[in-house]
Design a protein around this motif. Structure first.
Motif, PDB file in Angstrom:
ATOM      1  N   MET A 255       0.637  -1.236   0.008  1.00  0.00           N
ATOM      2  CA  MET A 255      -0.037   0.162  -0.132  1.00  0.00           C
ATOM      3  C   MET A 255       0.982   1.238   0.147  1.00  0.00           C
ATOM      4  O   MET A 255       0.380   2.427  -0.299  1.00  0.00           O
ATOM      5  CB  MET A 255      -1.039  -0.136   1.317  1.00  0.00           C
ATOM      6  CG  MET A 255      -2.177  -0.972   0.958  1.00  0.00           C
ATOM      7  SD  MET A 255      -3.394  -0.932   2.010  1.00  0.00           S
ATOM      8  CE  MET A 255      -2.715  -1.659   3.497  1.00  0.00           C
ATOM      9  N   ARG A 256       2.160   1.095   0.394  1.00  0.00           N
ATOM     10  CA  ARG A 256       3.052   2.304   0.305  1.00  0.00           C
ATOM     11  C   ARG A 256       3.925   2.276  -0.847  1.00  0.00           C
ATOM     12  O   ARG A 256       4.679   2.770  -1.154  1.00  0.00           O
ATOM     13  CB  ARG A 256       3.862   2.451   1.586  1.00  0.00           C
ATOM     14  CG  ARG A 256       2.958   2.761   3.230  1.00  0.00           C
ATOM     15  CD  ARG A 256       4.148   2.864   4.225  1.00  0.00           C
ATOM     16  NE  ARG A 256       5.024   2.190   4.272  1.00  0.00           N
ATOM     17  CZ  ARG A 256       5.180   0.870   4.891  1.00  0.00           C
ATOM     18  NH1 ARG A 256       3.951   0.574   5.524  1.00  0.00           N
ATOM     19  NH2 ARG A 256       6.174   0.257   4.957  1.00  0.00           N
ATOM     20  N   ALA A 257       3.711   1.222  -1.751  1.00  0.00           N
ATOM     21  CA  ALA A 257       4.427   1.226  -2.858  1.00  0.00           C
ATOM     22  C   ALA A 257       5.979   0.988  -2.884  1.00  0.00           C
ATOM     23  O   ALA A 257       6.787   1.436  -3.204  1.00  0.00           O
ATOM     24  CB  ALA A 257       4.305   2.440  -3.758  1.00  0.00           C
ATOM     25  N   LYS A 258       6.154   0.108  -1.668  1.00  0.00           N
ATOM     26  CA  LYS A 258       7.511  -0.195  -1.268  1.00  0.00           C
ATOM     27  C   LYS A 258       7.953  -1.423  -1.687  1.00  0.00           C
ATOM     28  O   LYS A 258       7.237  -2.104  -2.382  1.00  0.00           O
ATOM     29  CB  LYS A 258       7.648  -0.376   0.263  1.00  0.00           C
ATOM     30  CG  LYS A 258       7.210   0.791   1.343  1.00  0.00           C
ATOM     31  CD  LYS A 258       8.417   1.455   1.144  1.00  0.00           C
ATOM     32  CE  LYS A 258       8.199   2.917   2.266  1.00  0.00           C
ATOM     33  NZ  LYS A 258       9.471   3.620   2.565  1.00  0.00           N
ATOM     34  N   GLY A 259       9.138  -1.633  -2.262  1.00  0.00           N
ATOM     35  CA  GLY A 259       9.846  -2.992  -2.701  1.00  0.00           C
ATOM     36  C   GLY A 259       9.559  -2.999  -4.007  1.00  0.00           C
ATOM     37  O   GLY A 259       9.778  -4.088  -4.846  1.00  0.00           O
ATOM     38  N   LEU A 260       9.193  -1.996  -5.014  1.00  0.00           N
ATOM     39  CA  LEU A 260       8.784  -2.039  -6.517  1.00  0.00           C
ATOM     40  C   LEU A 260      10.171  -2.386  -7.459  1.00  0.00           C
ATOM     41  O   LEU A 260      10.202  -3.364  -8.173  1.00  0.00           O
ATOM     42  CB  LEU A 260       8.145  -0.907  -7.124  1.00  0.00           C
ATOM     43  CG  LEU A 260       6.580  -1.007  -7.066  1.00  0.00           C
ATOM     44  CD1 LEU A 260       6.110   0.317  -7.413  1.00  0.00           C
ATOM     45  CD2 LEU A 260       5.982  -2.071  -7.916  1.00  0.00           C
ATOM     46  N   ALA A 261      11.070  -1.777  -6.930  1.00  0.00           N
ATOM     47  CA  ALA A 261      12.361  -1.959  -7.580  1.00  0.00           C
ATOM     48  C   ALA A 261      12.959  -3.220  -7.316  1.00  0.00           C
ATOM     49  O   ALA A 261      13.698  -4.084  -8.093  1.00  0.00           O
ATOM     50  CB  ALA A 261      13.326  -0.851  -7.166  1.00  0.00           C
TER      51      ALA A 261
END
Length: 147
Positions: free
Chosen positions: A45-51
């Protein structure tokens, strides 16, 4: 091992026996030993870890992405687009009976036994949260407000 009539009846009534049901509920239907990378609901939900997920997808193009269907689509959109970009199959998993903190899982259909599967977040510290900063802030507040 040969199945008898009682086994067929039990399977018909209760469904097929499942190995490690608690683990499957936690990891969106997959098992820990099959997982390449996992993110919590909060991270998704915090858009963490996309990379990090993108790097794992590049390294594991035959894996599939399981997304928690209890999370709003607007949070999952970037993860789906990432999977589509690299041709990785993605699926939303909704299981109303199972409560899990897992938001996304990159997984295989077979065991890989990867040791570190979770995103390690670096602690973000604000200068104002440090003990020295708190005492300086209180000191300045006393000077300017007289309290």
């Amino acid at each position: 091992m040969k199945k008898d009539v009682d086994d067929y009846l039990q399977e018909g009534i209760y469904g097929a026996k499942e190995t490690k049901p608690a683990e499957r509920k936690r990891f969106l239907g997959s098992l820990r030993e099959r997982i390449v990378f996992a993110l919590t609901k909060g991270q998704v939900m915090r858009a963490k870890g996309l990379a990090e997920l993108e790097a794992e997808i590049k390294s594991h193009p035959d894996a599939k992405l399981l997304l928690n269907g209890d999370i709003s689509y607007r949070f999952l959109k970037d993860y789906r687009l990432l999977a589509d970009k690299y041709g990785v199959h993605s699926t939303s998993i909704s299981n109303r009976e199972a409560e899990t903190e897992i938001g996304a899982v990159l997984t295989y259909d077979h065991a890989i036994d990867k040791e570190q599967i979770f995103l390690e977040e670096k602690e973000e510290t604000n200068e104002e949260d440090k003990p020295e900063a708190i005492s300086v802030t209180r000191f300045l507040k006393k000077i300017f407000t007289g309290k």
